[in-house]
Design a protein around this motif. Structure first.
Motif, PDB file in Angstrom:
ATOM      1  N   THR A 175       5.955  -5.038   2.189  1.00 29.00           N
ATOM      2  CA  THR A 175       4.656  -5.707   2.182  1.00 29.00           C
ATOM      3  C   THR A 175       4.858  -7.102   1.601  1.00 29.00           C
ATOM      4  N   GLU A 229       5.007   4.212   6.305  1.00 26.83           N
ATOM      5  CA  GLU A 229       3.905   3.835   5.421  1.00 26.83           C
ATOM      6  C   GLU A 229       3.361   2.474   5.851  1.00 26.83           C
ATOM      7  N   GLU A 230       2.153   2.160   5.385  1.00 26.82           N
ATOM      8  CA  GLU A 230       1.560   0.870   5.726  1.00 26.82           C
ATOM      9  C   GLU A 230       2.411  -0.265   5.172  1.00 26.82           C
ATOM     10  N   HIS A 231       2.627  -1.282   6.004  1.00 27.03           N
ATOM     11  CA  HIS A 231       3.392  -2.470   5.640  1.00 27.03           C
ATOM     12  C   HIS A 231       2.977  -3.605   6.561  1.00 27.03           C
ATOM     13  N   ASP A 232       3.401  -4.819   6.236  1.00 26.04           N
ATOM     14  CA  ASP A 232       3.075  -5.946   7.106  1.00 26.04           C
ATOM     15  C   ASP A 232       4.293  -6.792   7.460  1.00 26.04           C
ATOM     16  N   GLU A 286      -3.028  -7.884   8.638  1.00 28.94           N
ATOM     17  CA  GLU A 286      -3.205  -6.463   8.932  1.00 28.94           C
ATOM     18  C   GLU A 286      -1.922  -5.723   8.596  1.00 28.94           C
ATOM     19  N   THR A 287      -2.072  -4.443   8.321  1.00 27.52           N
ATOM     20  CA  THR A 287      -0.901  -3.614   8.079  1.00 27.52           C
ATOM     21  C   THR A 287      -0.668  -2.710   9.280  1.00 27.52           C
ATOM     22  N   VAL A 288       0.554  -2.235   9.407  1.00 32.40           N
ATOM     23  CA  VAL A 288       0.922  -1.342  10.496  1.00 32.40           C
ATOM     24  C   VAL A 288       1.716  -0.179   9.914  1.00 32.40           C
ATOM     25  N   THR A 289       1.840   0.866  10.691  1.00 30.98           N
ATOM     26  CA  THR A 289       2.746   1.957  10.353  1.00 30.98           C
ATOM     27  C   THR A 289       3.721   2.070  11.513  1.00 30.98           C
TER      28      THR A 289
END
Length: 161
Positions: A50, A73-76, A150-153
């Motif tokens: 992130t 996991e969520e990251h950008d 925004e974050t993505v998985t």
């Protein structure tokens, strides 16, 4: 290393690249959450993180640890290419940045599946600082994707295919 400028081109034909400097170039020897992260010299293609966590732990222009997360996991941000520059004297930050711009844009399409100019995904990179070049033999340009805002998985490899 330190984060270097990233240039983003929006998907629309009207959009042009806008250079945004995070902080020069970097010998990935800065200060990013050692407890929760990874040694910047150990980053590999496919590592996710992130950006705000990385930026929060910056000290000046240097980055030493990047707090990676599992890509599920969520990251950008995601590392998509690592280029090793040739041995020799430090060529200067302008030359290193120019090399990073070129290689990161060239490798972007291979990883994402669409040209950088047509993508809504941004790119950025970490590059060696002169001190790291001379004392740590740091020669790596680390190219990474950024999903601004925004974050993505999951991985962005082949996202446009």
């Amino acid at each position: 290393m330190s984060p270097s400028p990233f240039r983003a081109l929006a998907l629309s034909a009207a959009a042009c690249g806008a250079a945004v400097s995070l902080t020069g170039c970097g010998a990935l020897t800065g200060l990013l959450g050692a407890a929760a992260g990874g040694d910047v010299f150990q980053l590999e293609v496919g590592d996710c993180f992130t950006g705000s966590e990385m930026e929060a732990s910056l000290s000046g222009e240097e980055v030493s640890d990047v707090p990676t997360v599992d890509c599920a996991e969520e990251h950008d941000s995601e590392v998509y290419h690592i280029e090793v520059l040739p041995e020799g004297d430090y060529p200067g930050s302008e030359s290193v940045n120019a090399s990073a711009e070129e290689v990161c844009q060239t490798e972007f399409e291979e990883f994402v599946g669409i040209s950088y100019a047509e993508s809504e995904i941004y790119l950025s990179y970490l590059t060696p600082l002169e001190e790291g070049w001379n004392t740590l033999d740091d020669r790596e340009i680390v190219c990474y994707l950024v999903t601004e805002g925004e974050t993505v998985t999951g991985s962005l490899a082949g996202a446009a295919r």
